[in-house]
Motif scaffolding. Structure first.
Motif, PDB file in Angstrom:
ATOM      1  N   PHE A  10      23.077   7.491 -80.202  1.00  0.00           N
ATOM      2  CA  PHE A  10      23.415   7.049 -81.563  1.00  0.00           C
ATOM      3  C   PHE A  10      24.899   7.227 -81.840  1.00  0.00           C
ATOM      4  CE2 PHE A  10      24.374  10.740 -84.311  1.00  0.00           C
ATOM      5  CZ  PHE A  10      24.125  11.779 -83.423  1.00  0.00           C
ATOM      6  N   GLU A  11      25.321   6.626 -82.947  1.00  0.00           N
ATOM      7  CA  GLU A  11      26.692   6.735 -83.427  1.00  0.00           C
ATOM      8  C   GLU A  11      26.621   6.578 -84.941  1.00  0.00           C
ATOM      9  OE1 GLU A  11      30.912   4.684 -82.076  1.00  0.00           O
ATOM     10  OE2 GLU A  11      29.030   3.700 -81.662  1.00  0.00           O
ATOM     11  N   LEU A  12      27.441   7.322 -85.672  1.00  0.00           N
ATOM     12  CA  LEU A  12      27.407   7.257 -87.138  1.00  0.00           C
ATOM     13  C   LEU A  12      28.772   6.852 -87.683  1.00  0.00           C
ATOM     14  CD1 LEU A  12      26.301   7.797 -90.008  1.00  0.00           C
ATOM     15  CD2 LEU A  12      26.731  10.219 -89.637  1.00  0.00           C
TER      16      LEU A  12
ATOM     17  N   ARG B   1      30.433  11.371 -81.802  1.00  0.00           N
ATOM     18  CA  ARG B   1      29.660  10.202 -82.255  1.00  0.00           C
ATOM     19  C   ARG B   1      29.837   9.937 -83.742  1.00  0.00           C
ATOM     20  NH1 ARG B   1      24.382  12.365 -79.130  1.00  0.00           N
ATOM     21  NH2 ARG B   1      25.091  14.199 -80.274  1.00  0.00           N
ATOM     22  N   LEU B   2      30.574  10.806 -84.449  1.00  0.00           N
ATOM     23  CA  LEU B   2      30.871  10.573 -85.866  1.00  0.00           C
ATOM     24  C   LEU B   2      32.202   9.859 -85.992  1.00  0.00           C
ATOM     25  CD1 LEU B   2      30.460  10.981 -88.928  1.00  0.00           C
ATOM     26  CD2 LEU B   2      31.636  13.170 -88.690  1.00  0.00           C
TER      27      LEU B   2
ATOM     28  N   CYS C 111      27.080  15.545 -84.745  1.00  0.00           N
ATOM     29  CA  CYS C 111      27.405  14.301 -84.040  1.00  0.00           C
ATOM     30  C   CYS C 111      28.502  14.463 -82.993  1.00  0.00           C
ATOM     31  CB  CYS C 111      27.856  13.220 -85.023  1.00  0.00           C
ATOM     32  SG  CYS C 111      26.691  12.896 -86.347  1.00  0.00           S
TER      33      CYS C 111
ATOM     34  N   HIS D  16      18.656  11.068 -89.965  1.00  0.00           N
ATOM     35  CA  HIS D  16      18.598  10.285 -88.720  1.00  0.00           C
ATOM     36  C   HIS D  16      19.452  10.930 -87.628  1.00  0.00           C
ATOM     37  CE1 HIS D  16      16.599   6.242 -89.414  1.00  0.00           C
ATOM     38  NE2 HIS D  16      16.502   6.804 -90.612  1.00  0.00           N
ATOM     39  N   ALA D  17      20.669  11.333 -87.989  1.00  0.00           N
ATOM     40  CA  ALA D  17      21.583  11.881 -86.979  1.00  0.00           C
ATOM     41  C   ALA D  17      21.034  13.188 -86.418  1.00  0.00           C
ATOM     42  CB  ALA D  17      22.973  12.093 -87.588  1.00  0.00           C
ATOM     43  N   ARG D  18      20.515  14.026 -87.298  1.00  0.00           N
ATOM     44  CA  ARG D  18      19.949  15.302 -86.812  1.00  0.00           C
ATOM     45  C   ARG D  18      18.794  15.052 -85.853  1.00  0.00           C
ATOM     46  NH1 ARG D  18      21.753  19.620 -89.977  1.00  0.00           N
ATOM     47  NH2 ARG D  18      21.910  19.243 -92.213  1.00  0.00           N
TER      48      ARG D  18
ATOM     49  N   LEU E 224      27.981  17.088 -90.253  1.00  0.00           N
ATOM     50  CA  LEU E 224      27.877  15.886 -89.429  1.00  0.00           C
ATOM     51  C   LEU E 224      28.770  15.990 -88.202  1.00  0.00           C
ATOM     52  CD1 LEU E 224      27.659  13.182 -92.199  1.00  0.00           C
ATOM     53  CD2 LEU E 224      25.968  13.590 -90.411  1.00  0.00           C
TER      54      LEU E 224
END
Lengths: 325, 170
Positions: free
Chosen positions: A147-149, A171-172, A168, A136-138, A164
């Motif tokens: 987005f944010e993880l 956003r990680l 990200c 999803h993140a990729r 990641l």
């Protein structure tokens, strides 16, 4: 994330079947093996929606493993598998793979795709549940989606942390303590812009925390997406009779035997895969009687309408259930 | 078009209650009949729940812009309630879902369905009319005679029109 399935091994000639070669194995974290698969002759593999899984034949089992790429057609598939010594043997099979080994796979299958109309994607991963989130993140990074993880893992056991961080950037948000993750998630769920969807994959307590916290903060269920490991342990259930509307047969289903197993024993072929109420493969149309739903696949409105049943786990509320078979 | 397969909304007679799961509620009413509903909803919102509430004449650029700004500020947990003529409620819902609001977060009451907006797929203009389904109206954008079809777009909040004499020899 893994789902352990107990169906016969896929034939290489099965529709959608892929013969693949192991092109690389590496340790992503202690106990977690990343396996790279390619076509024996090279060439692109089918594209897939982010969050999809590949169904790998592992000896006498078929296991579904999340693909960790962004979903664009590429020459490789990558899966990351946690070794579960007490599991059914799928992870041990994957951990024993060596470069050059041939494997049979089916898929990819999509059951955890991002919502295209979302304004923001809040991704939540716990432990090995990070695998679909990496996908999803990729994809979100590639297509410029907001987005944010949130990623919680044991100290030193964070698979794919470096990738990641790369994908990200800020956003990680990674956590090595459950309490820190849950506090941050609680605060995040309380303050998301309208149009946000949340996706969670990880241990059951993490999934329950996200679902319950979100519901308590007024999130409709349609905004909350969970990639489940398997259905909870199910009781043996009451016996009933399956009536086959088209062929006119009657198949008794004793307590402790699934409707799917009873149909198979009676010689009725039903497509199936996970046998845990997750994958959606064994859906049957109900023409009379009320199903007792125990699956995680059909939506609440589909459960309420009662015109379909996932025969691997679900049973019947009535003495007889009539099926379109 | 068969009645079973039409996408023309059939509005429930029942007036929906305020969703108790909402953490914040926005109420938007169109016209006098809508205002009466809004007043009742407002009184039913739990005491500590923030309420955003507006009564306007119709769904136009001003009132839809007001709604769009409210959605942009809203956090998940927010609910929208709309009351008024179908033409205005459909337009407001169209703005909301375009900004990512889900059906589960919107409750609506329609106080009348005399007016409608008809979308012209030839020029992409929209014509407001009091004509019923299956009647013809001239397109305000391109002047084509449009047959008002029994199909309503949720996304556009409008009925579909199409050129009534498209297959006649010119």
């Amino acid at each position: 994330m893994t789902a352990v399935l107990s169906a016969p091994p896929a034939a290489a000639t099965e529709e959608g079947g892929l013969l693949l070669t192991v092109a690389g194995v590496e340790e992503a974290a202690p106990g977690i093996r990343t396996v790279t698969l390619r076509r024996p002759g090279g060439g692109l593999l089918p594209a897939y929606p982010p969050g999809s899984h590949l169904v790998l034949s592992c000896g006498d089992r078929r296991n579904a493993y999340s693909l960790t790429g962004d979903g664009m057609a590429a020459p490789e598939y990558r899966i990351s598998v946690l070794l579960c010594p007490d599991g059914d043997g799928g992870s041990a099979f994957v951990h024993a793979l060596q470069v050059g080994d041939a494997v049979v796979a089916a898929g990819p299958r999509s059951a955890f795709a991002p919502v295209s109309t979302a304004r923001h994607h809040l991704l939540v991963a716990g432990g090995i549940g990070v695998t679909p989130m990496l996908s999803h993140a990729r994809a979100a990074a590639r297509w410029g989606r907001s987005f944010e993880l949130f990623y919680g893992h044991r100290p030193g056991a964070g698979a794919h942390r470096a990738e990641l961080a790369d994908v990200c950037g800020p956003r990680l948000r990674a956590f090595e303590q459950a309490a820190g993750l849950l506090d941050a998630l609680g605060a995040a769920l309380a303050d998301q812009p309208m149009g946000t969807h949340v996706y969670v994959c990880g241990p059951a307590p993490l999934m329950a925390f996200v679902e319950e916290t979100a519901a308590g903060l007024g999130w409709p269920g349609d905004r909350v997406h969970a990639e489940r490991f398997s259905a909870a342990d199910l009781d043996p259930g009451e016996p009933f009779v399956a009536r086959l509307a088209r062929s006119g047969g009657r198949v008794p289903v004793p307590a402790g035997v699934s409707l799917l197993a009873a149909l198979e024993a009676a010689g009725v072929a039903v497509p199936s895969m996970c046998r845990q109420g997750v994958c959606g493969e064994c859906r049957l149309t109900v023409t009379a009687g009320r199903p007792l739903h125990r699956d995680l696949y059909l939506s609440p409105p589909e459960h309420a309408s009662g015109d379909a049943v996932m025969c691997c786990v679900s049973r019947s509320l009535d003495d007889e259930l009539e099926l379109d078979l | 078009m068969g009645a079973l397969h039409t996408s023309v909304p059939r509005w429930p007679a029942e007036i929906p209650a305020v969703d108790p799961a909402g953490r914040a509620v926005a109420l938007l009413a169109f016209g006098a009949a809508g205002k009466r509903l809004l007043t009742a909803w407002r009184a039913a919102v739990p005491e500590r729940t923030p309420v955003w509430s507006h009564v306007v004449d119709r769904a136009d650029d001003d009132s839809l812009g007001l709604l769009a700004r409210q959605v942009a500020e809203a956090r998940v947990g927010w609910r929208l309630m709309l009351a008024g003529p179908e033409v205005d409620v459909l337009a407001a819902r169209s703005v909301a879902i375009g900004l990512g609001v889900l059906d589960a977060e919107i409750r609506m009451v329609v106080t009348g369905a005399a007016r409608k907006r008809v979308f012209c797929p030839h020029c992409r203009g929209t014509t407001e009319t009091a004509a019923p389904v299956a009647a013809e109206v001239p397109c305000a954008g391109c002047g084509r005679r449009l047959h008002v079809y029994g199909h309503v777009s949720r996304r556009l909040g409008a009925y579909l029109g199409f050129m009534a004499d498209a297959e006649e020899v010119a």
